[in-house]
Scaffold this active site. Structure first.
Site, mmCIF file in Angstrom:
data_model
loop_
_atom_site.group_PDB
_atom_site.id
_atom_site.type_symbol
_atom_site.label_atom_id
_atom_site.label_comp_id
_atom_site.label_asym_id
_atom_site.label_seq_id
_atom_site.Cartn_x
_atom_site.Cartn_y
_atom_site.Cartn_z
ATOM 1 N N ARG A 15 11.614 -5.331 5.330
ATOM 2 C CA ARG A 15 11.396 -3.907 5.015
ATOM 3 C C ARG A 15 12.367 -3.009 5.794
ATOM 4 N NH1 ARG A 15 5.568 -1.584 5.464
ATOM 5 N NH2 ARG A 15 5.658 -2.629 7.469
ATOM 6 N N LYS B 137 0.826 -1.207 0.000
ATOM 7 C CA LYS B 137 0.000 0.000 0.000
ATOM 8 C C LYS B 137 0.862 1.260 0.000
ATOM 9 C CE LYS B 137 -2.097 -1.190 3.825
ATOM 10 N NZ LYS B 137 -1.429 -2.466 4.107
ATOM 11 N N ARG C 169 11.076 -0.974 11.231
ATOM 12 C CA ARG C 169 9.960 -0.640 12.121
ATOM 13 C C ARG C 169 9.885 -1.635 13.276
ATOM 14 N NH1 ARG C 169 4.798 0.389 8.253
ATOM 15 N NH2 ARG C 169 3.819 -0.848 9.889
ATOM 16 N N ARG D 75 -9.959 0.771 8.324
ATOM 17 C CA ARG D 75 -9.515 -0.602 8.561
ATOM 18 C C ARG D 75 -10.566 -1.410 9.300
ATOM 19 N NH1 ARG D 75 -3.959 0.215 8.597
ATOM 20 N NH2 ARG D 75 -2.573 -1.442 9.187
#
Ligand code: AP5
Length: 217
Positions: A126, A13, A159, A87
Site C-alpha cells: 500500500r 475498508k 504507512r 473495533r
C-alpha cells in the site's frame, strides 16, 4: 444513512468507504485517518496513540470512544460511513448508546471478508497520499506516475505500520477482538457479508447493489 464497514486490515475498508461516501453523500469517518491526523498535528491524543499504532496494538477504548463521539457529533445530518470503528464490542455498545440517545442507529453493516495471505500482500504494497488520503497499491491499484498521487500530485508514502510484522499483529487483534463486533451486529439482522478477495471495482459493485436496495426500500 449510517453505515459501518468492518473487515480485517487490508480488506479494503478505506478504498470502498471513499466511493460509498461519495455516491450516497455521506461523511467518511475513519478512526485510523483521524488518529494519523492527530499524530501529524502533534496533539496529546496523537502522542498517546503513536506507540499503539506503530506496534499494531489497539488504541485504548476510552481514547477512541471519545474521539469518535466527537467526530460523529460533527458529521452532517445526511449520515456517515464508519471505517475502522467500532473495533471492540465495548466500542460498539458505546456507539449504539450514543446513537440511541440521539434517536438514531446503524442501518447497515458491510462485513468485508478477505483471506489472510491477500491481506499481507495488500498491506505491504500500500502507498497513501498524505495530503488527500487517496489509497494506491504498487501492483493492484497503481497511480499513473509511480509514487505520485493522481488526485493532488503529492508524493505517496508508506504507512509506518504497513510492515509484515506489524500487520500480523493487527490481524491477531482483528480475530481476537474485532471479529466479535460482527457477531454483535448480526443479532440485529443488519450484517451483509461481502467477499473482499476480488478486484476493488467488483467489490464496489456488490456494495452499491446492496446499499441501493436499502435506500430504495
Ligand atoms: P486503520 O487505519 O483503521 O487500519 P486497519 O483497520 O488495519 O485497516 P487498513 O487501513 O490497514 O486497511 P483497509 O481495510 O482500510 O484497506 P485499504 O482500503 O487501505 O488503523 C490503524 C491503527 O489505528 C490500528 O492498528 C490501531 O492501532 C488504531 N486504531 C484505529 N481505529 C481503532 C479503533 N477503533 N480502536 C482501537 N485502535 C484503533 O486497502 C489496503 C491496500 O489494498 C491498498 O494498497 C489498496 O490499494 C489495496 N486494495 C484495496 N482493495 C483491493 C482489492 N479489492 N484488490 C486489490 N487491492 C486492493
Amino acid at each position: 444513512m449510517r453505515i459501518l464497514l468492518l473487515g480485517a486490515p487490508g480488506a479494503g475498508k478505506g478504498t470502498q468507504c471513499k466511493a460509498v461516501a461519495e455516491r450516497y453523500g455521506l461523511e467518511h469517518l475513519s478512526s485510523g485517518d483521524i488518529l494519523r491526523q492527530e499524530r501529524a498535528d502533534g496533539t496529546d491524543l496523537g502522542k498517546k496513540a503513536q506507540q499503539f499504532m506503530d506496534s499494531g496494538e489497539l488504541v485504548p477504548d476510552k481514547i477512541i470512544i471519545e474521539m469518535m463521539a466527537h467526530a460523529i457529533n460533527e458529521a452532517p445530518k445526511s449520515g456517515f460511513v464508519l471505517d475502522g470503528f467500532p473495533r471492540t464490542v465495548n466500542q460498539a455498545v458505546e456507539l449504539d448508546k450514543s446513537l440511541e440517545a440521539d434517536g438514531s442507529r446503524i442501518d447497515a453493516v458491510l462485513n468485508l471478508q478477505v483471506d489472510d495471505d491477500i491481506v499481507v500482500k495488500r498491506i505491504t504494497g500500500r502507498r497513501s497520499c498524505p495530503a488527500c488520503g487517496a489509497i494506491y497499491h504498487i501492483e493492484n491499484i497503481r497511480p499513473k506516475v509511480d509514487g505520485i498521487c493522481d488526485k493532488c500530485g503529492e508524493k505517496l508514502v508508506q504507512r509506518t505500520d504497513d510492515t509484515e510484522e506489524v500487520v500480523l499483529n493487527r490481524l491477531k487483534h482483528y480475530y481476537e477482538q474485532t471479529a466479535a463486533v460482527v457477531d454483535y451486529y448480526r443479532k440485529n439482522n443488519i450484517v451483509y457479508d461481502i467477499d473482499a478477495n476480488p478486484a476493488a471495482d467488483e467489490i464496489l459493485a456488490l456494495i452499491f447493489e446492496k446499499l441501493d436496495s436499502l435506500v430504495n426500500v
